[in-house]
Scaffold this motif. Structure first.
Motif, PDB file in Angstrom:
ATOM      1  N   THR A 215       0.818  -1.210   0.000  1.00  0.00           N
ATOM      2  CA  THR A 215       0.000   0.000   0.000  1.00  0.00           C
ATOM      3  C   THR A 215       0.855   1.265   0.000  1.00  0.00           C
ATOM      4  N   VAL A 216       1.930   1.251   0.808  1.00  0.00           N
ATOM      5  CA  VAL A 216       2.730   2.474   0.965  1.00  0.00           C
ATOM      6  C   VAL A 216       3.933   2.533   0.023  1.00  0.00           C
ATOM      7  N   THR A 217       4.292   1.375  -0.594  1.00  0.00           N
ATOM      8  CA  THR A 217       5.455   1.349  -1.485  1.00  0.00           C
ATOM      9  C   THR A 217       5.016   1.435  -2.937  1.00  0.00           C
ATOM     10  N   LYS A 218       5.332   2.526  -3.585  1.00  0.00           N
ATOM     11  CA  LYS A 218       4.938   2.723  -4.975  1.00  0.00           C
ATOM     12  C   LYS A 218       5.864   1.962  -5.929  1.00  0.00           C
ATOM     13  N   LYS A 219       7.133   1.894  -5.570  1.00  0.00           N
ATOM     14  CA  LYS A 219       8.076   1.152  -6.409  1.00  0.00           C
ATOM     15  C   LYS A 219       9.212   0.633  -5.530  1.00  0.00           C
ATOM     16  N   GLU A 220       9.843  -0.421  -5.976  1.00  0.00           N
ATOM     17  CA  GLU A 220      10.951  -1.001  -5.232  1.00  0.00           C
ATOM     18  C   GLU A 220      12.127  -0.025  -5.198  1.00  0.00           C
ATOM     19  N   ILE A 221      12.738   0.086  -4.033  1.00  0.00           N
ATOM     20  CA  ILE A 221      13.875   0.981  -3.872  1.00  0.00           C
ATOM     21  C   ILE A 221      15.160   0.172  -4.022  1.00  0.00           C
ATOM     22  N   ALA A 222      16.059   0.649  -4.842  1.00  0.00           N
ATOM     23  CA  ALA A 222      17.331  -0.035  -5.048  1.00  0.00           C
ATOM     24  C   ALA A 222      18.341   0.476  -4.018  1.00  0.00           C
ATOM     25  N   SER A 310      14.821   6.820   5.165  1.00  0.00           N
ATOM     26  CA  SER A 310      14.148   5.517   5.170  1.00  0.00           C
ATOM     27  C   SER A 310      12.905   5.540   4.300  1.00  0.00           C
ATOM     28  N   SER A 311      12.541   4.376   3.783  1.00  0.00           N
ATOM     29  CA  SER A 311      11.292   4.249   3.025  1.00  0.00           C
ATOM     30  C   SER A 311      10.115   4.372   3.979  1.00  0.00           C
ATOM     31  N   ALA A 312       8.939   4.614   3.419  1.00  0.00           N
ATOM     32  CA  ALA A 312       7.728   4.758   4.241  1.00  0.00           C
ATOM     33  C   ALA A 312       7.464   3.484   5.034  1.00  0.00           C
ATOM     34  N   PHE A 313       7.662   2.330   4.394  1.00  0.00           N
ATOM     35  CA  PHE A 313       7.386   1.072   5.084  1.00  0.00           C
ATOM     36  C   PHE A 313       8.370   0.843   6.219  1.00  0.00           C
ATOM     37  N   LYS A 314       9.648   1.170   6.019  1.00  0.00           N
ATOM     38  CA  LYS A 314      10.634   0.978   7.081  1.00  0.00           C
ATOM     39  C   LYS A 314      10.330   1.892   8.263  1.00  0.00           C
TER      40      LYS A 314
END
Length: 359
Positions: A215-222, A310-314
């Motif tokens: 839901t919160v991750t729009k795209k995978e972060i490299a 940090s990403s939203a999920f983290k």
């Protein structure tokens, strides 16, 4: 609808009441783990106006005390508390609480033993291993349904009756007093309790975490992987000297800042310097990586790097810890979570008395 919810609330309460009491009550006590650990593990020391001992000295002293221990790192907690050394041995791990000025061992604790660890395991898995962990997860999910249904049942149909649902009538006879303790205290505790229980559900069910993540991750972060440069000529390479230098440079300027420094175990591993938040909030932890050969800061976007990157999920993942343990609000946050958990632990008891008295 309320009749159906009443049945759901009643039967869930009777089914999981005892287990939920154990989970909530043990959690309320474990909220004060930092204060309890400070006392029973003797972490208080007298502050001195001298520099801290070298990390290599702490390591050398622990080699004498625990020869088979795998030295992982040390946490400095300011001038008034011990330096906490983490060591792994087969089957368990230890924390050595050492004087940060002399390097003397004050207390050595097997972290899989002791009543504080028993309390933690009682909360997490009822002391039943993986089976108990699954029981706790499902009871937590059912408790969420029970609490939400309790809020709906509390809400009075008539507006003029609402004011009577906000206060406990202490002068009432025992049956009515018990009813008020269940209804009124349950209502006030439910709003924080829902958040605490939701964070438990977040940990307990991977599918729930995956839904949040998608839901919160729009795209995978490299993310980059922090590595030491092994192409550097390290004929005179000495990891202990490098760790001592990094730790001393930092602590000489900020002796009251919490700082954990970890030893590399592989040729490509970096030296990791972790800065826990002053309130121990997980979502605000910073990690810095240094080349073990040159001592230079390794630049890049890392999965476990700076909290503001940090990403939203983290961030959400870290916040679940902070909400569940009460660290989000410091001492008063943990006090609120503790009181909420105690009320939650009382609800199966008062609820059973209500049901039994009606019978």
């Amino acid at each position: 609808m309320k009749k159906i919810l009443h049945k759901v609330h009643l039967y869930l309460g009777l089914a999981i009441g005892c287990i939920f009491f154990i989970i909530a009550f043990s959690g309320a006590i474990y909220t004060w783990e930092p204060e309890i650990a400070t006392i029973i593990y003797k972490q208080k020391v007298k502050p001195k106006n001298t520099s801290f001992v070298k990390v290599s000295t702490l390591k050398a002293n622990m080699v004498k005390e625990l020869p088979n221990g795998d030295f992982r790192g040390v946490l400095f907690q300011g001038r008034a508390k011990t330096a906490n050394v983490l060591l792994y041995v087969p089957g368990t791990y230890y924390y050595a609480y050492m004087d940060p000025y002399s390097g003397q061992l004050i207390h050595l604790q097997d972290m899989k033993k002791g009543w504080l660890n028993i309390l933690k395991m009682l909360h997490r898995n009822l002391l039943l291993g993986d089976v108990g962990k699954q029981i706790v997860h499902w009871v937590t999910l059912l408790a969420l349904i029970m609490v939400l249904s309790g809020i709906v049942l509390w809400w009075p149909n008539k507006k003029f009756k609402r004011k009577n649902h906000f206060t406990i009538k202490w002068a009432s006879r025992s049956v009515k007093l018990n009813y008020d303790l269940h209804n009124v205290l349950g209502f006030y505790a439910s709003w924080i309790g829902v958040l605490v229980i939701l964070t438990g559900v977040f940990w307990g069910f991977k599918s729930f975490r995956n839904v949040i993540k998608s839901t919160v991750t729009k795209k995978e972060i490299a993310y980059a992987l922090p590595k030491s440069d092994t192409t550097v000529n390290f004929g005179t390479h000495n990891i202990q000297i490098m760790v001592d230098s990094l730790a001393n440079n930092f602590l000489s300027n900020k002796p009251d800042t919490f700082m954990r420094i970890s030893f590399p175990h592989k040729a490509t591993d970096p030296i990791v310097m972790t800065m826990p938040d002053v309130l121990n909030r997980v979502h605000r932890t910073n990690n810095y990586y240094f080349d073990q050969y040159t001592g230079k800061l390794i630049q890049g976007k890392f999965e476990n790097g700076l909290y503001n990157e940090s990403s939203a999920f983290k961030t959400i993942n870290g916040l679940t810890y902070d909400i569940h343990l009460g660290n989000l609000g410091g001492f008063f946050g943990r006090l609120i979570v503790c009181l909420t958990s105690l009320v939650m632990a009382s609800l199966p008891i008062t609820g059973f008395i209500i049901w039994f008295s009606k019978r």
